[in-house]
Scaffold this active site. Structure first.
Site, mmCIF file in Angstrom:
data_model
loop_
_atom_site.group_PDB
_atom_site.id
_atom_site.type_symbol
_atom_site.label_atom_id
_atom_site.label_comp_id
_atom_site.label_asym_id
_atom_site.label_seq_id
_atom_site.Cartn_x
_atom_site.Cartn_y
_atom_site.Cartn_z
ATOM 1 N N ARG A 84 -12.280 -3.491 -5.409
ATOM 2 C CA ARG A 84 -10.889 -3.054 -5.278
ATOM 3 C C ARG A 84 -10.398 -2.228 -6.473
ATOM 4 N NH1 ARG A 84 -7.240 -7.769 -2.949
ATOM 5 N NH2 ARG A 84 -6.069 -6.061 -2.069
ATOM 6 N N ASP B 287 -7.378 -8.204 7.485
ATOM 7 C CA ASP B 287 -6.734 -9.470 7.115
ATOM 8 C C ASP B 287 -6.782 -10.507 8.246
ATOM 9 O OD1 ASP B 287 -6.214 -8.463 4.642
ATOM 10 O OD2 ASP B 287 -4.087 -8.089 4.967
ATOM 11 N N CYS C 260 -11.851 -8.791 -7.437
ATOM 12 C CA CYS C 260 -11.393 -10.046 -6.848
ATOM 13 C C CYS C 260 -12.417 -10.485 -5.824
ATOM 14 C CB CYS C 260 -10.003 -9.899 -6.229
ATOM 15 S SG CYS C 260 -10.001 -9.025 -4.696
ATOM 16 N N ARG D 299 -0.292 -18.904 -1.244
ATOM 17 C CA ARG D 299 0.025 -17.525 -1.623
ATOM 18 C C ARG D 299 0.580 -16.745 -0.431
ATOM 19 N NH1 ARG D 299 -4.618 -14.306 -4.170
ATOM 20 N NH2 ARG D 299 -2.883 -12.870 -4.161
ATOM 21 N N LYS E 281 4.443 -11.190 3.809
ATOM 22 C CA LYS E 281 4.131 -11.130 2.372
ATOM 23 C C LYS E 281 3.852 -9.685 1.955
ATOM 24 C CE LYS E 281 -0.230 -11.993 0.958
ATOM 25 N NZ LYS E 281 -0.915 -11.010 0.118
ATOM 26 N N ASN E 282 3.004 -9.005 2.722
ATOM 27 C CA ASN E 282 2.561 -7.675 2.284
ATOM 28 C C ASN E 282 3.614 -6.588 2.471
ATOM 29 O OD1 ASN E 282 0.250 -8.814 1.443
ATOM 30 N ND2 ASN E 282 -1.054 -8.032 3.094
#
Ligand code: EPZ
Length: 430
Positions: free
Chosen positions: A131, A317, A126, A409, A22-23
């Site tokens: 952030r 993560d 968030c 997500r 994803k990233n």
């Protein structure tokens, strides 16, 4: 809203295909704004964040089309998506779209570099911390951009002749900052030097894609990246690299439940620090030419202390997932989170399952418990949610994980991948 029901206690055995990251996919998709030609990305994961970014890019005029499945293509292969930004029709990224996904703020760089202007809603805080985007904006200012904050938007303008190469020295490592500086510098006049650049594999993947588009970049993967600006970029076909966080997540799940799983297509060098820690907990981790194999057959889980760091350190993560594993360790472990100030939201939910965790600032002290017991849980972000799934797979009885949209997500076909390895997991719709 969907929920996931998990009945714990089954070991995981079999093989799990690792999806595209994803990233990595998100910045690669955003890079398509830099060229009027077609950028073809392969191995794009089917995730709600990817679909949302397609909508955001569509608003700027990017035409995104998904190739049909080829004959003989594996069911679990990622998608091939064509992005074509022939004409940029709008340089504003509105609040309604950006506020739903932080990474979409990064469109500011290619819009500014190609169109000379961009108006992008500030992403706001968030669940895992404030952030801010100050370092991203400073990087663009180092390339000559003038930026005003107006009514919740960053309004950026390039000098009349376009962005100019410059020196970008990040006071702290920022992945998004490095992506932003890289994309902007590719079309700036002259040379840009990025100091204290993020060394994450996703930065290297973006740089390789940009080089394929005609950019002149040296040093990606090191702390000093040098970019010689070019006047235009062209199309490219580029595969998204395998997801190191998904790899680490399933590796920890196997270490938690016991069993033997091949993580197909995984690349061990993308998460060596996490795999080393996992081996210290007693799991057997081996690299094969098909991917990474993780085994734990019998034996306890040894406690290991971990501190999150930028790449090549232990990734933030994977912090929540590792904490889930440590809740069953034979002893006490200390987990320090140094990247985000509020990334312990999973602690109170893990406690519902019987985990014993004490927080002291950026430190979590986890006292391993002999058993966890299933319970209803709810999570506030993507990686926190999956840590609950890992804990639930080893808990006695039933766990209901609420707010599954967080998982969607970032984890493609999570239930399917786990069920195929013998887990009792089902999605309950509505
Ligand atoms: C990326 O976020 C990832 N997101 C995150 O993954 C990941 O946790 C993070 O990098 C760190 O590895 C994507 O790639 C889409 P940063 P990013 O800029 O780029 C501070 C997930 O679960 N900072 O490297 O936003 C910031 O607050 C997500 O997939 C500033 O102070 O992270 C943080 O403390 C979550 N000012 C630190 O730097 C800035 O302008 C590192 O953040 C920018 C960042």
């Amino acid at each position: 809203m969907d929920r996931i029901r998990i009945v714990g206690g089954s070991p995981l055995n079999g093989s799990i295909p690792i999806s595209g990251a994803k990233n990595a996919a998100l910045p690669l998709m955003i890079a398509s704004l830099l060229t009027p030609e077609t950028v073809i990305l392969e191995n794009v994961p089917r995730l709600s964040d990817v679909r949302q970014l397609m909508r955001i890019l569509g608003n700027h005029g990017v035409d995104a089309s998904i190739d049909g499945k080829r004959a003989g293509q594996a069911d679990d292969a990622g998608e091939t998506v064509r992005f074509s930004a022939r004409t940029i029709v709008d340089t504003t990224a509105p609040y309604e779209l950006v506020s739903r996904m932080r990474a979409s703020f990064w469109v500011i760089a290619p819009l500014l570099a190609r169109m000379g202007e961009a108006r992008v809603s500030l992403p706001g805080g968030c669940a895992i911390g404030t952030r801010p985007v100050d370092l991203l904006l400073q990087a663009l200012e180092s390339l000559g951009a003038k930026i005003d904050i107006d009514a919740g938007y960053a309004v950026a303008r390039a000098p009349s002749g376009g962005l100019r190469g410059g020196e970008v020295a990040f006071p702290k490592v920022t992945v998004g900052g490095t992506h932003t500086a890289l994309m902007a510098a590719t079309l700036a006049h002259g040379t840009t030097v990025i100091e204290n650049a993020a060394r994450e594999p996703e930065v290297v993947d973006l740089a390789q894609c940009l080089i394929g588009m005609g950019a002149r970049i040296e040093g990606a993967g090191s702390s000093r990246i040098v970019v010689q600006g070019v006047t235009s970029l062209g199309g490219v076909r580029h595969p998204v690299l395998p997801d190191r966080i998904e790899t680490g997540t399933y590796a920890m799940a196997v270490a938690m439940t016991g069993g033997d799983v091949l993580l197909r297509n995984a690349r061990p060098e993308l998460l060596q620090a996490a795999l080393d820690v996992l081996a210290q907990t007693g799991a057997e981790v081996t690299s094969t030419n098909e991917g990474v194999r993780v085994r734990r057959n019998g034996g306890g889980i040894a406690p290991v202390d971990v501190t999150t760091e930028p790449f090549p350190g232990f990734p933030t993560d994977l912090q929540a997932q590792f904490m889930a594993l440590m809740t069953r360790a034979d002893g006490t472990s200390r987990i320090r989170e140094t990247i985000f100030e509020n990334r312990f939201m999973h602690v109170q939910e893990l406690a519902r399952l019987g985990a014993r965790i004490r927080l002291d600032g950026d430190l979590a002290i986890v006292e391993g418990a002999p058993v966890l017991k299933g319970a209803p849980v709810m999570a506030t972000d993507l990686r926190a949610s999956v840590s609950l799934v890992i804990a639930a797979l080893a808990a006695e009885g039933e766990t209901m994980v609420h707010r599954v949209y967080h998982l969607d997500r970032g984890f493609e076909a999570l239930e399917k991948k786990l069920v195929r390895c013998g887990a009792e997991v089902e999605r309950i719709s509505g």
